[in-house]
Design a protein around this motif. Structure first.
Motif, PDB file in Angstrom:
ATOM      1  N   LYS A 289     -14.238 -11.430   6.241  1.00 14.10           N
ATOM      2  CA  LYS A 289     -13.994 -10.842   4.929  1.00 14.10           C
ATOM      3  C   LYS A 289     -12.792 -11.487   4.251  1.00 14.10           C
ATOM      4  O   LYS A 289     -12.764 -11.658   3.027  1.00 14.10           O
ATOM      5  CB  LYS A 289     -13.782  -9.334   5.056  1.00 14.10           C
ATOM      6  N   LYS A 290     -11.780 -11.847   5.039  1.00 15.20           N
ATOM      7  CA  LYS A 290     -10.587 -12.501   4.496  1.00 15.20           C
ATOM      8  C   LYS A 290     -10.963 -13.835   3.855  1.00 15.20           C
ATOM      9  O   LYS A 290     -10.567 -14.131   2.721  1.00 15.20           O
ATOM     10  CB  LYS A 290      -9.559 -12.734   5.601  1.00 15.20           C
ATOM     11  N   ASP A 291     -11.744 -14.664   4.566  1.00 16.63           N
ATOM     12  CA  ASP A 291     -12.119 -15.964   4.027  1.00 16.63           C
ATOM     13  C   ASP A 291     -13.055 -15.820   2.829  1.00 16.63           C
ATOM     14  O   ASP A 291     -12.977 -16.613   1.878  1.00 16.63           O
ATOM     15  CB  ASP A 291     -12.768 -16.826   5.115  1.00 16.63           C
ATOM     16  N   GLN A 292     -13.922 -14.823   2.859  1.00 18.53           N
ATOM     17  CA  GLN A 292     -14.781 -14.574   1.709  1.00 18.53           C
ATOM     18  C   GLN A 292     -13.950 -14.192   0.486  1.00 18.53           C
ATOM     19  O   GLN A 292     -14.233 -14.639  -0.635  1.00 18.53           O
ATOM     20  CB  GLN A 292     -15.790 -13.476   2.028  1.00 18.53           C
ATOM     21  N   ALA A 293     -12.915 -13.370   0.711  1.00 17.54           N
ATOM     22  CA  ALA A 293     -12.046 -12.970  -0.402  1.00 17.54           C
ATOM     23  C   ALA A 293     -11.321 -14.188  -0.985  1.00 17.54           C
ATOM     24  O   ALA A 293     -11.226 -14.335  -2.216  1.00 17.54           O
ATOM     25  CB  ALA A 293     -11.039 -11.928   0.075  1.00 17.54           C
ATOM     26  N   GLU A 294     -10.805 -15.070  -0.116  1.00 23.79           N
ATOM     27  CA  GLU A 294     -10.139 -16.292  -0.586  1.00 23.79           C
ATOM     28  C   GLU A 294     -11.121 -17.167  -1.349  1.00 23.79           C
ATOM     29  O   GLU A 294     -10.797 -17.731  -2.401  1.00 23.79           O
ATOM     30  CB  GLU A 294      -9.579 -17.079   0.604  1.00 23.79           C
ATOM     31  N   ASN A 295     -12.316 -17.311  -0.810  1.00 24.41           N
ATOM     32  CA  ASN A 295     -13.310 -18.185  -1.413  1.00 24.41           C
ATOM     33  C   ASN A 295     -13.711 -17.695  -2.802  1.00 24.41           C
ATOM     34  O   ASN A 295     -13.789 -18.483  -3.753  1.00 24.41           O
ATOM     35  CB  ASN A 295     -14.534 -18.274  -0.489  1.00 24.41           C
ATOM     36  N   VAL A 296     -13.946 -16.402  -2.922  1.00 26.21           N
ATOM     37  CA  VAL A 296     -14.414 -15.881  -4.205  1.00 26.21           C
ATOM     38  C   VAL A 296     -13.320 -15.946  -5.271  1.00 26.21           C
ATOM     39  O   VAL A 296     -13.610 -16.083  -6.469  1.00 26.21           O
ATOM     40  CB  VAL A 296     -14.975 -14.448  -4.055  1.00 26.21           C
ATOM     41  N   MET A 297     -12.035 -15.868  -4.845  1.00 26.27           N
ATOM     42  CA  MET A 297     -10.941 -16.050  -5.810  1.00 26.27           C
ATOM     43  C   MET A 297     -11.027 -17.420  -6.470  1.00 26.27           C
ATOM     44  O   MET A 297     -10.859 -17.567  -7.685  1.00 26.27           O
ATOM     45  CB  MET A 297      -9.587 -15.908  -5.106  1.00 26.27           C
ATOM     46  N   ILE A 298     -11.270 -18.447  -5.649  1.00 28.25           N
ATOM     47  CA  ILE A 298     -11.346 -19.810  -6.170  1.00 28.25           C
ATOM     48  C   ILE A 298     -12.630 -20.017  -6.966  1.00 28.25           C
ATOM     49  O   ILE A 298     -12.639 -20.715  -7.987  1.00 28.25           O
ATOM     50  CB  ILE A 298     -11.234 -20.824  -5.020  1.00 28.25           C
ATOM     51  N   VAL A 299     -13.715 -19.424  -6.527  1.00 23.90           N
ATOM     52  CA  VAL A 299     -14.964 -19.488  -7.299  1.00 23.90           C
ATOM     53  C   VAL A 299     -14.744 -18.912  -8.700  1.00 23.90           C
ATOM     54  O   VAL A 299     -15.147 -19.510  -9.706  1.00 23.90           O
ATOM     55  CB  VAL A 299     -16.102 -18.743  -6.577  1.00 23.90           C
ATOM     56  N   ASP A 300     -14.085 -17.765  -8.777  1.00 24.47           N
ATOM     57  CA  ASP A 300     -13.817 -17.149 -10.078  1.00 24.47           C
ATOM     58  C   ASP A 300     -12.925 -18.037 -10.936  1.00 24.47           C
ATOM     59  O   ASP A 300     -13.133 -18.156 -12.152  1.00 24.47           O
ATOM     60  CB  ASP A 300     -13.162 -15.779  -9.890  1.00 24.47           C
ATOM     61  N   GLY A 418      -5.123 -21.661   2.145  1.00 28.55           N
ATOM     62  CA  GLY A 418      -4.868 -20.603   1.183  1.00 28.55           C
ATOM     63  C   GLY A 418      -4.223 -19.390   1.834  1.00 28.55           C
ATOM     64  O   GLY A 418      -4.709 -18.888   2.850  1.00 28.55           O
ATOM     65  N   ILE A 419      -3.142 -18.918   1.234  1.00 30.05           N
ATOM     66  CA  ILE A 419      -2.418 -17.746   1.733  1.00 30.05           C
ATOM     67  C   ILE A 419      -2.670 -16.569   0.799  1.00 30.05           C
ATOM     68  O   ILE A 419      -2.465 -16.674  -0.413  1.00 30.05           O
ATOM     69  CB  ILE A 419      -0.894 -18.012   1.800  1.00 30.05           C
ATOM     70  N   THR A 420      -3.125 -15.453   1.352  1.00 31.07           N
ATOM     71  CA  THR A 420      -3.272 -14.211   0.597  1.00 31.07           C
ATOM     72  C   THR A 420      -2.464 -13.121   1.289  1.00 31.07           C
ATOM     73  O   THR A 420      -1.854 -13.340   2.346  1.00 31.07           O
ATOM     74  CB  THR A 420      -4.747 -13.773   0.523  1.00 31.07           C
ATOM     75  N   ILE A 421      -2.483 -11.936   0.728  1.00 29.05           N
ATOM     76  CA  ILE A 421      -1.736 -10.818   1.305  1.00 29.05           C
ATOM     77  C   ILE A 421      -2.248 -10.478   2.697  1.00 29.05           C
ATOM     78  O   ILE A 421      -1.517  -9.939   3.533  1.00 29.05           O
ATOM     79  CB  ILE A 421      -1.816  -9.575   0.375  1.00 29.05           C
ATOM     80  N   ALA A 422      -3.520 -10.817   2.974  1.00 33.68           N
ATOM     81  CA  ALA A 422      -4.111 -10.497   4.280  1.00 33.68           C
ATOM     82  C   ALA A 422      -3.881 -11.588   5.318  1.00 33.68           C
ATOM     83  O   ALA A 422      -4.319 -11.447   6.462  1.00 33.68           O
ATOM     84  CB  ALA A 422      -5.611 -10.258   4.113  1.00 33.68           C
ATOM     85  N   SER A 423      -3.210 -12.669   4.957  1.00 35.69           N
ATOM     86  CA  SER A 423      -3.041 -13.802   5.867  1.00 35.69           C
ATOM     87  C   SER A 423      -2.022 -13.512   6.959  1.00 35.69           C
ATOM     88  O   SER A 423      -1.054 -12.764   6.770  1.00 35.69           O
ATOM     89  CB  SER A 423      -2.605 -15.048   5.094  1.00 35.69           C
ATOM     90  N   ASP A 424      -2.237 -14.146   8.111  1.00 32.27           N
ATOM     91  CA  ASP A 424      -1.324 -14.069   9.239  1.00 32.27           C
ATOM     92  C   ASP A 424      -0.628 -15.421   9.391  1.00 32.27           C
ATOM     93  O   ASP A 424      -1.288 -16.466   9.466  1.00 32.27           O
ATOM     94  CB  ASP A 424      -2.096 -13.730  10.516  1.00 32.27           C
ATOM     95  N   GLY A 425       0.705 -15.426   9.452  1.00 30.85           N
ATOM     96  CA  GLY A 425       1.470 -16.663   9.486  1.00 30.85           C
ATOM     97  C   GLY A 425       1.123 -17.563  10.657  1.00 30.85           C
ATOM     98  O   GLY A 425       0.974 -18.782  10.506  1.00 30.85           O
ATOM     99  N   GLU A 426       1.001 -16.970  11.840  1.00 36.74           N
ATOM    100  CA  GLU A 426       0.681 -17.755  13.036  1.00 36.74           C
ATOM    101  C   GLU A 426      -0.697 -18.408  12.903  1.00 36.74           C
ATOM    102  O   GLU A 426      -0.882 -19.578  13.252  1.00 36.74           O
ATOM    103  CB  GLU A 426       0.711 -16.855  14.276  1.00 36.74           C
TER     104      GLU A 426
END
Length: 458
Positions: A289-300, A418-426
């Motif tokens: 779901k995290k990668d889908q959210a990142e992907n759709v941001m760029i699609v938009d 891509g870094i979003t609020i749901a991203s983990d640094g490690e």
């Protein structure tokens, strides 16, 4: 615009690999290669070209004659690019004579933000009337120049003559990250603070890997292309600057009938030799779901960029969250298509859409400002674009990820995500290495400590 009447001749070197041909033709001005998604082309000796180095003015060159080209803004390059949108000479896919080159990330971003540039060429665009194209596993020579037969004889001579001695590529230092893990995580936390403050909702944070080298980067090309098997690979040499693309990512295809296609990549998981682990890795990405959210941001973001130039109602997303597998990684890829308005010049679309949203973040301008603040050094060609326009306005341009740039003795490779609020640094730090570790490992086979020590002593 030149005549469309081609001299086409079968070249007597079908069994030679691309890198070998490029090495033999490297003395020719502007020697360039595009894999172009299995439609390879090698071009050389442009009849004219524009180039910009760092903060200097652009220069316009005609063979054996140099003159200053005063219109330096991106939008004014149309006065150099001779495209006839009413001409429909394209009866096949691929390069058919026109313009080949690249635009680096910082040059493109500079149209919207204030930023720094690397001390190397920041864009190059050449008009090529002579080129080699691979068709049915045979290299075919094409040229609309008056002295085409003379050029054909010249390239055959260059390819079959005994090569002159030249400095073989080697690395004086291993290719290592400029940041350590602590520095990366600090930058990651700063991105998180900007997201939490509402400045942005995605930032493409990247880091650089560098090495000191001697010799020609081209010596590594065939091994790197075999390793990555990238559909948008390429190579360009301009004086002491070399750009070697191993990119899997299309930016924009300009097709016939004014159709355009863009295929943003956002979402990555590593490949494994073990088929079960590899299938699991692919499934994890597919259901993320995290990668889908990142992907759709760029699609938009891309849909918005293209809608400015597209006919109303033609911007579509025929593919969303598809998984494409490459040699080292699985990627999540979507597709956006549109039909350009009749009065829109394709060069306007390319130059206004650069840098690509998949390698900036969103909103784009604020994302680029944060990237400029945090990354600490200009990206250069990395995350720029390399490709071509035919004289009828069709063409194809990539995103320069998984790419190596070398200026003088400085080699540079980058990776990020891509870094979003749901991203983990490690996890984000590890993703950088998932994307580029195989390239680094291969490059480091050219590092020979003993030879480097002897060179230093002398």
């Amino acid at each position: 615009m030149p005549s469309s009447s081609f001299l086409n001749l079968l070249c007597p070197f079908d069994d030679l690999d691309v890198a070998f041909i490029l090495q033999r033709l490297s003395s020719l001005t502007g020697c360039v290669y595009l894999a172009n998604n299995n439609m390879p082309v090698i071009a050389f000796s442009p009849v004219s070209y524009c180039i910009k180095k760092s903060n200097f003015k652009a220069l316009h060159y005609v063979r054996d004659h140099q003159s200053e080209y005063t219109q330096t803004a991106l939008q004014d390059l149309k006065s150099f690019i001779d495209i006839d949108l009413t001409k429909n000479s394209q009866n096949f896919d691929g390069f058919n004579g026109g313009y080949i080159g690249f635009f680096d990330y910082n040059f493109s971003a500079n149209q919207q933000i204030h930023n720094q540039h690397r001390q190397q060429p920041t864009f190059f665009l050449g008009q090529y009337l002579t080129f080699l194209r691979l068709e049915n596993k045979k290299w075919i020579f094409y040229s609309t120049e008056e002295n085409a037969e003379e050029i054909f004889n010249q390239i055959n001579f260059l390819i079959f003559q005994k090569p002159t001695s030249s400095s073989l590529f080697s690395m004086m230092t291993p290719c290592q990250p400029r940041w350590d893990k602590t520095q990366y995580l600090h930058a990651f936390e700063q991105v998180q603070e900007y997201i939490q403050a509402g400045d942005c909702y995605q930032i493409n944070l990247t880091q650089e890997f560098t090495a000191k080298t001697i010799g020609n980067l081209l010596d590594t090309a065939q091994d790197l292309w075999k390793l990555t098997n990238a559909p948008y690979a390429g190579y360009l040499k301009i004086d002491d600057f070399e750009l070697l693309s191993c990119s899997p990512e299309l930016f924009i295809d300009f097709e016939s009938e004014r159709k355009i296609v863009t295929k943003p990549i956002k979402g990555t998981m590593p490949r494994y030799v073990d088929s079960i682990l590899d299938k699991q890795s692919k499934q994890i990405l597919k259901s993320s779901k995290k990668d889908q959210a990142e992907n759709v941001m760029i699609v938009d973001l891309l849909r918005n960029d293209l809608s400015i130039y597209a006919e109303t109602g033609t911007v579509k997303t025929p593919k969303l969250f598809e998984i494409e597998s490459f040699n080292q990684v699985h990627h999540m890829v979507s597709e956006v298509t549109a039909t350009l308005k009749a009065d829109i010049h394709p060069v306007d679309v390319l130059l206004s859409a650069l840098p690509g949203g998949s390698i900036t973040g969103a909103p784009k301008i604020r994302a680029m400002e944060i990237i400029e603040e945090l990354e600490g050094t200009p990206r250069g060609a990395y995350c720029g674009s390399m490709g071509y326009f035919n004289f009828d306005g069709t063409g194809s341009w990539n995103i320069l990820i998984r790419s190596v740039q070398k200026y003088q003795d400085e080699l540079s490779v980058w990776a990020g995500g891509g870094i979003t609020i749901a991203s983990d640094g490690e996890a984000e730090y590890q993703e950088c290495f998932d994307k580029v570790s195989a390239i680094l490992d291969l490059l480091n086979t050219w590092y020979q400590p003993e030879s480097s020590d002897k060179k230093s002593e002398s």
